[in-house]
Design an enzyme around this catalytic site. Structure first.
Site, PDB file in Angstrom:
ATOM      1  N   CYS A 244       0.385 -14.408 -71.489  1.00 17.20           N
ATOM      2  CA  CYS A 244       1.298 -14.739 -70.399  1.00 17.20           C
ATOM      3  C   CYS A 244       2.536 -13.841 -70.416  1.00 17.20           C
ATOM      4  O   CYS A 244       2.473 -12.698 -70.893  1.00 17.20           O
ATOM      5  CB  CYS A 244       1.679 -16.218 -70.407  1.00 17.20           C
ATOM      6  SG  CYS A 244       2.423 -16.748 -68.848  1.00 17.20           S
TER       7      CYS A 244
ATOM      8  N   ASP B 264       6.632 -23.603 -72.643  1.00 13.16           N
ATOM      9  CA  ASP B 264       7.406 -24.301 -71.612  1.00 13.16           C
ATOM     10  C   ASP B 264       8.024 -25.573 -72.161  1.00 13.16           C
ATOM     11  O   ASP B 264       9.108 -25.969 -71.754  1.00 13.16           O
ATOM     12  CB  ASP B 264       6.500 -24.631 -70.418  1.00 13.16           C
ATOM     13  CG  ASP B 264       6.194 -23.347 -69.648  1.00 13.16           C
ATOM     14  OD1 ASP B 264       5.369 -22.556 -70.135  1.00 13.16           O
ATOM     15  OD2 ASP B 264       6.841 -23.132 -68.610  1.00 13.16           O
TER      16      ASP B 264
HETATM   17  C1  RUB Z   1       5.242 -18.863 -67.923  1.00 16.80           C
HETATM   18  C2  RUB Z   1       4.857 -19.226 -69.308  1.00 16.80           C
HETATM   19  C3  RUB Z   1       5.739 -18.695 -70.418  1.00 16.80           C
HETATM   20  C4  RUB Z   1       6.800 -19.775 -70.761  1.00 16.80           C
HETATM   21  C5  RUB Z   1       7.898 -19.200 -71.671  1.00 16.80           C
HETATM   22  O1  RUB Z   1       4.502 -19.585 -66.954  1.00 16.80           O
HETATM   23  O2  RUB Z   1       3.952 -19.985 -69.564  1.00 16.80           O
HETATM   24  O3  RUB Z   1       4.986 -18.446 -71.567  1.00 16.80           O
HETATM   25  O4  RUB Z   1       7.400 -20.243 -69.584  1.00 16.80           O
HETATM   26  O5  RUB Z   1       8.579 -18.164 -71.005  1.00 16.80           O
HETATM   27  P1  RUB Z   1       4.792 -19.379 -65.378  1.00 16.80           P
HETATM   28  P2  RUB Z   1      10.076 -17.735 -71.404  1.00 16.80           P
HETATM   29  O6  RUB Z   1       4.569 -17.920 -65.098  1.00 16.80           O
HETATM   30  O7  RUB Z   1       3.792 -20.267 -64.721  1.00 16.80           O
HETATM   31  O8  RUB Z   1       6.215 -19.807 -65.131  1.00 16.80           O
HETATM   32  O9  RUB Z   1      10.026 -17.407 -72.864  1.00 16.80           O
HETATM   33  O10 RUB Z   1      10.370 -16.543 -70.544  1.00 16.80           O
HETATM   34  O11 RUB Z   1      10.961 -18.910 -71.124  1.00 16.80           O
END
Ligand code: RUB
Length: 298
Positions: A121, A190
Site C-alpha cells: 500500500c 489505519d
Molecule cells: C492507506 C493505507 C495505509 C495507512 C497508513 O489506505 O492503508 O497503509 O492508511 O498510512 P487508503 P499513513 O489509500 O485506502 O487511505 O502511514 O500514511 O498514515
C-alpha cells in the site's frame, strides 16, 4: 497550515471521500485543519459539532480520523471556545508531523541489518522508516506490492524511487515469491486495536501470514493516534467497502463484486510496532496511547 489555507469542511470531506486525500495520518490532519479553519472563522459550537460529524462520516476504518476530531473538539468541552478548537487543530497537525518523523527513525532502526525490505500500500510512516534505513546504510531494494484494486503501491514506488531507494515493483500475488529474498516487511496501518491487532489495506493480513511462514519479521510503522482504545480487537473495527467499479470496470451479469478495502492482521503476527515513543510490542500499544492521548481526547 495557516487558517486561511485550511480547506473548508465540505471540501475536506469530499477530498477524503473521493480519496484525493488519503492515508490514515493525512486524512486526520486534513480534518483537523478544516475544523481549525472553521473555528478561526468564529463558528459557533453547533456549527463545529455539525462539521465534526460530517468529517467523521467520510471514511469509517481509520481511527486516526476520529482521534484527531475528538482531540480538536475537546477544545469546546474544556473551555467552550472556538479559539481553543483552533489552537488544538494547529497543535494536532504539528504533533502529527513530528510523530511521523520519530516513527520513521524508530522504524529505520528496526530495519537495521535488513538489505531487502518489502512494503504494501502507501503509508507515509512506512516510507519514512524505509528512507531512514536507506539513509543509514543503502538498501539493496525495497520491494513494493501493487496493492489492488486502487494500486496505491504505484505511489509508494514513485516516492521511494524519488528518494533514491532502489525499488522493485511486484503484483500482490507475488508476495510469497518475493518473501524468499526479503529480510523484513514493514507496513503502515489505519488502526491498532486495544489488543494490538492492526487494521490496514486489504492484503496485509495475507502478507503477515506469508511472512510468518517464511520466517521474515513483520513490522508496523504508526503514530500513536492510530490506536483505538474502544476496539478490543481488530474485528471490532468497521471495514470500509468501496465501489464495485474499483474491482471490475464493467459489470458482468450474474457476478457480484465484494470490495472490502482493509483487513485485520492479528497481534501475534506482528513483531514490533514502531511508534513515536519507540519500538513497541503490539499488546503494549494501548498503554502508549493512554500516556500520550489519555487526557487530551474528548
Ligand atoms: C492507506 C493505507 C495505509 C495507512 C497508513 O489506505 O492503508 O497503509 O492508511 O498510512 P487508503 P499513513 O489509500 O485506502 O487511505 O502511514 O500514511 O498514515
Amino acid at each position: 497550515m495557516p487558517p486561511r489555507e485550511a480547506p473548508t469542511v465540505e471540501d475536506a470531506a469530499t477530498a477524503i471521500e473521493t480519496m484525493e486525500v488519503r492515508g490514515a495520518a493525512k486524512i486526520a490532519r486534513h480534518a483537523a485543519s478544516a475544523l481549525g479553519g472553521l473555528a478561526h472563522r468564529d463558528a459557533s459550537a453547533g456549527e463545529l459539532r455539525e462539521a465534526a460529524d460530517r468529517l467523521l462520516a467520510t471514511r469509517p476504518t481509520a481511527v486516526s480520523l476520529r482521534n484527531a476530531i475528538e482531540y480538536v473538539m475537546g477544545g469546546l468541552d474544556d473551555e467552550g471556545s472556538s479559539e481553543t478548537v483552533y489552537a488544538r487543530a494547529e497543535r494536532f497537525v504539528h504533533d502529527a508531523l513530528r510523530a511521523r518523523e520519530r516513527v520513521g527513525r524508530v522504524g529505520g532502526r528496526l530495519l537495521q541489518g535488513a538489505s531487502t525490505v518489502l512494503t504494501h500500500c502507501n503509508s507515509q510512516a512506512a516510507i519514512t522508516a524505509i528512507e531512514a534505513r536507506h539513509a543509514t546504510e543503502p538498501l539493496d531494494a525495497a520491494i513494493v506490492l501493487e496493492t489492488r484494486p486502487w494500486r496505491q503501491g504505484l505511489i509508494t514506488a514513485r516516492q521511494l524511487a524519488e528518494a533514491g531507494v532502489p525499488v522493485r515493483f511486484m503484483v500482490d500475488a507475488a508476495m510469497a515469491t518475493a518473501l524468499e529474498e526479503v529480510d523484513a516487511v514493514i507496513t503502515g496501518c489505519d488502526t491498532i486495536a486495544a489488543n494490538g491487532d492492526i487494521v490496514n489495506k486489504i492484503g496485509t493480513a495475507l502478507l503477515s501470514l506469508a511472512a510468518q511462514e517464511a520466517g521474515v519479521p513483520f513490522y508496523v510503522a504508526a503514530e500513536s493516534f492510530k490506536i483505538d482504545p474502544r476496539s478490543a480487537t481488530g474485528h471490532e473495527v468497521p471495514i470500509e467497502e468501496r465501489e464495485d467499479t474499483e474491482v471490475l470496470e464493467e459489470p458482468i451479469p450474474g457476478v457480484e463484486v465484494d470490495n472490502p478495502v482493509f483487513d485485520v492482521t492479528p497481534a501475534d503476527r506482528i513483531d514490533q510496532i514502531a511508534l513515536e515513543t519507540g519500538p513497541t510490542p503490539p499488546n503494549q500499544a494501548l498503554s502508549v496511547f493512554e500516556s500520550i492521548w489519555g487526557t487530551k481526547t474528548a
